[in-house]
Design an enzyme around this catalytic site. Structure first.
Site, PDB file in Angstrom:
ATOM      1  N   ASP A 202       0.838  -1.188   0.000  1.00 22.08           N
ATOM      2  CA  ASP A 202       0.000   0.000   0.000  1.00 22.08           C
ATOM      3  C   ASP A 202       0.879   1.246   0.000  1.00 22.08           C
ATOM      4  O   ASP A 202       1.989   1.218  -0.538  1.00 22.08           O
ATOM      5  CB  ASP A 202      -0.935  -0.051   1.216  1.00 22.08           C
ATOM      6  CG  ASP A 202      -2.300   0.561   0.924  1.00 22.08           C
ATOM      7  OD1 ASP A 202      -2.350   1.769   0.635  1.00 22.08           O
ATOM      8  OD2 ASP A 202      -3.308  -0.158   0.991  1.00 22.08           O
ATOM      9  N   HIS A 272      -3.909   6.128   3.015  1.00 18.37           N
ATOM     10  CA  HIS A 272      -4.569   4.896   2.571  1.00 18.37           C
ATOM     11  C   HIS A 272      -3.964   3.651   3.223  1.00 18.37           C
ATOM     12  O   HIS A 272      -4.690   2.772   3.714  1.00 18.37           O
ATOM     13  CB  HIS A 272      -4.450   4.819   1.047  1.00 18.37           C
ATOM     14  CG  HIS A 272      -5.250   3.739   0.408  1.00 18.37           C
ATOM     15  ND1 HIS A 272      -4.802   2.440   0.282  1.00 18.37           N
ATOM     16  CD2 HIS A 272      -6.477   3.761  -0.184  1.00 18.37           C
ATOM     17  CE1 HIS A 272      -5.710   1.718  -0.356  1.00 18.37           C
ATOM     18  NE2 HIS A 272      -6.727   2.493  -0.645  1.00 18.37           N
ATOM     19  N   SER A 610     -10.966  -0.961  -1.317  1.00 11.04           N
ATOM     20  CA  SER A 610      -9.743  -0.928  -0.510  1.00 11.04           C
ATOM     21  C   SER A 610     -10.051  -1.112   0.962  1.00 11.04           C
ATOM     22  O   SER A 610      -9.217  -1.612   1.715  1.00 11.04           O
ATOM     23  CB  SER A 610      -9.027   0.416  -0.678  1.00 11.04           C
ATOM     24  OG  SER A 610      -8.244   0.447  -1.838  1.00 11.04           O
TER      25      SER A 610
END
Length: 821
Positions: A202, A272, A610
């Protein structure tokens, strides 16, 4: 100009989440590009052309040359890794004419479990390595190759980019109730995932987050071989919870140019990666909220797991954040380091498996017993948009949970509309404000369509100032529309869905008072504006509501089947919460990820597949703790066959348009973690089964043996993919009748299971035998499913049914998906 042409040659993978990256990331990426002087570039290029006898106008791009698996002994030495690198230099040197030139060209050597390298090459050289079937003049039309004619090479493909695709969700999933863990919770049984190692690929991790504190943790598991790669970031620290972090940026640098020192760290500058990692394995953290909304205790699915971060995603370049070469390097190292679960919330357009870095990397991980969980993508609600479709991956769609953040709108005609928001600000006084459609507020040089979407530079501040602005969802980020409204002088924003997004409304931390409403209510707002001389409105501050119904329903953005690569395999496999998920975040970013947003918060609400992906990763961590010797396929089966297809109103799962959803949206259904720990029976698969899939897809014995580094012979005849022992049954081209074979393995107590069928419309399904008796754990029993079209006009479109094996306690469900020829 050359730089622009060069960058546009790369297609990209995206992080699977729902609000877009902002101008900050673009500017950071541009600062990272230390592009040389064009004159120096040209001189250097001409000199190298003279020395190496290359075509004067050859274009260099970065490629992955993939050799398959390594045949290392279990405890290989650093000397052996060095020899692998030398072999790569020697191999490439045979094409480039020089060992030194090859060494300069290669920026990654995959030396541990994945065999291959990434290098900057001219198209002619890549073509020679890959295949001679296409002429050089047509070479640029090919973004990848099926396979190489060279006996050592499995595939050669461009270093493409991919895109990046909570306080309530675990209560919604039944692991706790009002903050209390019931005795039948898998959390209690699996020790909260203690000492299982969960990692993600990520944007890195924010190590200071309380979600990654090591207070109360014992020593790091002895099997861990990873490191904390912080040589240039002295403030970045790992601990006994966050046990490792690495970064991989050479594939990114091959596209954008040399990087400055800020890129030499696994620190999450975007948010994220911290969000997904904490969703999978974050600690219990009390008092977590977004501006006071959703207040509660944040935690991951395996809250006592150890976690590690592999940073492969960077500021977007032409929409690309995560590049193939970096993804493969991270997979190779994660396998070496000793992770148990890999959570991968990124993806791109589906391509052949040998040209897909996630499919290649995940195969090698699964071969070593690592479960790989991937996001399905955010390209819904269109059909055949699902990505990450390899049979050895768990592919996750996104759905809602039973929590909302309602923000009510009152129009001047006293109609009340329910929206959602996480806006920290409220309107200054409780009175009506003038209301204007963004189409009526367009700037002189803007089109009505662009203005209605509230894009940058399309709004006239003279028309907007002091008013509530009504914008339409689409194209630019929802939070960006709020910024544009604020910059134009609006006091508030009503964000209305377009027809495609239907009833899917998402709570965002807007920078001004705002409410997001569905398509039907949006139509009412615009109709009221158009029919009223002086339209007015008021937006009420959001609140937090729990126990909402119906829930879950499928998110409109969640990518759907059918599977475009292997239509005989249903994808996605499962769905999980992926809308308005609250989890840890980077404090290097504001909650909107926009340059203008100076706010900093430790937890944020984000939506996307996600976010659903790490929910499944956390559940996998629990199952790995409970059953450390189960195969990745057995764990996938347990999750799929215990899923539910009803919402909390006991009605069939819906999509965002209020119509009944299908397995193309949710796979086997919505995950039920407590049931997954006791599935009764599982459909198991091993590496040979996956190699049989490749054989059925047309790969030959040499390619497959190179890929796997195992002796292998294709079955004769090749298997039908409908007979792969998968937990779902998909027949995309039923002609007359078909017999499908499956095998179940007992993982519970002895018992007799009886089959129940729900027939798809127009299809007759029968099972033989109708009952299976299991006497011991590990015993396997096979059965046949016969599918027959009732008449010649049956099932011209896909239809859906299910098969359930039940012993009275366990219900082992498999979706049946059929389309007649």
């Amino acid at each position: 100009m050359e730089t622009l042409v060069f960058l546009e040659a790369f297609k990209t993978y995206k992080i699977h989440f729902c609000f877009n990256q902002g101008a900050r990331n673009k500017s950071q990426a541009q600062q990272a590009m230390r592009l040389p002087n064009p004159a120096h570039c040209l001189l250097s290029f001409l000199l190298s052309s003279l020395v190496l006898h290359r075509p004067t106008f050859a274009i260099k791009k970065s490629y992955v040359v993939y050799f398959g698996a390594h045949s290392h002994p279990p405890n290989f030495s650093e000397l052996e890794l060095t020899q692998v690198r030398e072999n790569h230099y020697e191999f490439l040197g045979s094409f480039l004419g020089s060992h030194e030139v090859a060494k300069d060209s290669i920026f990654y050597s995959y030396t541990r479990h994945i065999n291959g390298f990434a290098a900057t090459l001219e198209e002619e050289d890549a073509a020679q390595i890959a295949s001679r079937y296409s002429a050089l003049s047509n070479f640029t039309e090919y973004l990848f190759f099926w396979y190489s004619e060279h006996p050592k090479v499995v595939s050669v493909f461009l270093n493409k980019g991919r895109k990046l695709h909570t306080t309530r969700s675990w209560d919604f999933l039944g692991l706790e109730h009002n903050g209390v863990t019931p005795p039948n919770s898998v959390w209690e049984k699996a020790r909260y995932g203690g000492d299982t190692i969960i990692a993600n690929l990520d944007t890195g991790v924010w190590p200071e987050s309380k979600s990654f504190s090591d207070e109360g943790y014992g020593p790091i598991p002895p099997k861990w071989k990873g490191i904390c790669q912080n040589e240039t970031d002295s403030g970045f620290h790992c601990n006994r919870k966050l046990i490792g972090a690495r970064y991989f940026n050479k594939g990114f640098a091959a596209v954008v140019g040399p990087l400055n020192s800020s890129f030499q760290s696994p620190r999450d500058e975007e948010g994220h990666g911290s969000h997904t990692l904490s969703t999978a394995g974050g600690n219990f953290v009390t008092g977590a909220s977004v501006f006071g909304y959703g207040n509660g205790t944040a935690k991951g699915g395996s809250p006592k797991a150890r976690v590690a971060a592999y940073k492969v995603c960077w500021p977007p370049v032409n929409g690309s954040e995560c590049f193939d070469a970096d993804i493969l390097a991270a997979f190779d190292m994660a396998i070496h380091d000793g992770v148990d679960v890999l959570s991968v919330s990124l993806g791109g357009d589906p391509v052949a498996f040998f040209n897909d870095s996630v499919a290649i990397g995940s195969f090698h991980a699964v071969k070593h017993g690592i479960v790989v969980v991937c996001s399905a993508g955010n390209s819904g609600p269109a059909d055949s948009t699902v990505s990450n479709v390899a049979v050895w991956e768990i592919t996750v769609g996104a759905s809602t949970m039973d929590r909302e953040f309602p923000s009510y709108i009152t129009l001047g005609n006293w109609k009340h509309l329910k929206g959602q928001s996480l806006s920290a600000m409220a309107l200054r006084s409780k009175r009506f404000y003038p209301l204007i459609s963004a189409a009526d507020a367009k700037a002189a040089n803007a089109s009505v369509h662009e203005a209605l979407l509230c894009k940058a530079g399309t709004l006239d501040p003279e028309k907007v100032k002091g008013k509530i602005l009504a914008c339409l969802r689409g194209d630019n980020a929802r939070v960006d529309k709020g910024e544009q409204a604020l910059l134009a002088g609006a006091v508030g924003m009503i964000l209305a869905n377009d027809e495609v997004n239907g009833n899917e409304i998402i709570s965002d931390p807007h920078v001004l008072p705002a409410a997001h409403i569905n398509f039907t209510d949006g139509a009412l707002v615009f109709a009221y504006i158009n029919a009223t001389k002086s339209p007015r409105a008021y937006i009420k501050r959001p609140t937090t509501i729990l126990g909402t119904k119906p829930a879950p329903f499928m998110a409109a953005f969640s990518s759907k089947g059918p599977n475009s690569i292997t239509p005989d395999i249903l994808k996605p496999d499962i769905t999980a919460p992926g809308v308005s998920v609250i989890a840890a975040y980077s404090e290097a970013q504001g909650p909107t990820n926009q340059e203008f947003d100076r706010r900093r918060i430790p937890f944020n609400s984000v939506s996307g597949t996600s976010m659903s992906c790490p929910h499944i990763s956390g559940i996998v961590g629990l199952l790995k703790t409970l059953y450390p010797h189960w195969s990745p396929a057995a764990i996938k089966s347990a999750i799929m066959t215990t899923a539910k297809t009803q919402d909390n109103s006991r009605e069939p799962l819906l999509n965002a348009s209020n119509s009944e959803a299908t397995p193309f949206s949710y796979g086997a259904g919505h995950v039920k973690p407590n049931s997954a720990m006791d599935p009764g029976l599982v459909y198991d698969l091993d590496t040979d089964d996956y190699l049989n899939v490749l054989c059925a897809l047309g790969y030959n014995k040499t390619q497959i043996e190179t890929f796997s580094q195992e002796s292998y012979k294709c079955p004769s005849p090749a298997i039908s993919l409908t007979n792969l022992n998968y937990p779902s049954i998909t027949v995309p081209n039923l002609s007359g009748s078909l017999v499908v074979k499956r095998t179940l393995k007992n993982v519970g107590e002895p018992g007799t299971y009886t089959a129940r069928i729900t027939n798809p419309d127009g299809i007759l399904v029968s099972v033989e035998p109708k009952s299976l008796k299991f006497k011991k754990v590990g015993e396997e029993k096979s059965f046949n499913v016969v599918l027959e079209a009732k008449d010649s006009n049956a099932a011209k479109n896909y239809v859906f049914g299910k098969l359930i094996w039940s012993d009275g306690k366990h219900n082992v469900r498999s979706p049946i998906v059929v389309k007649a020829a």
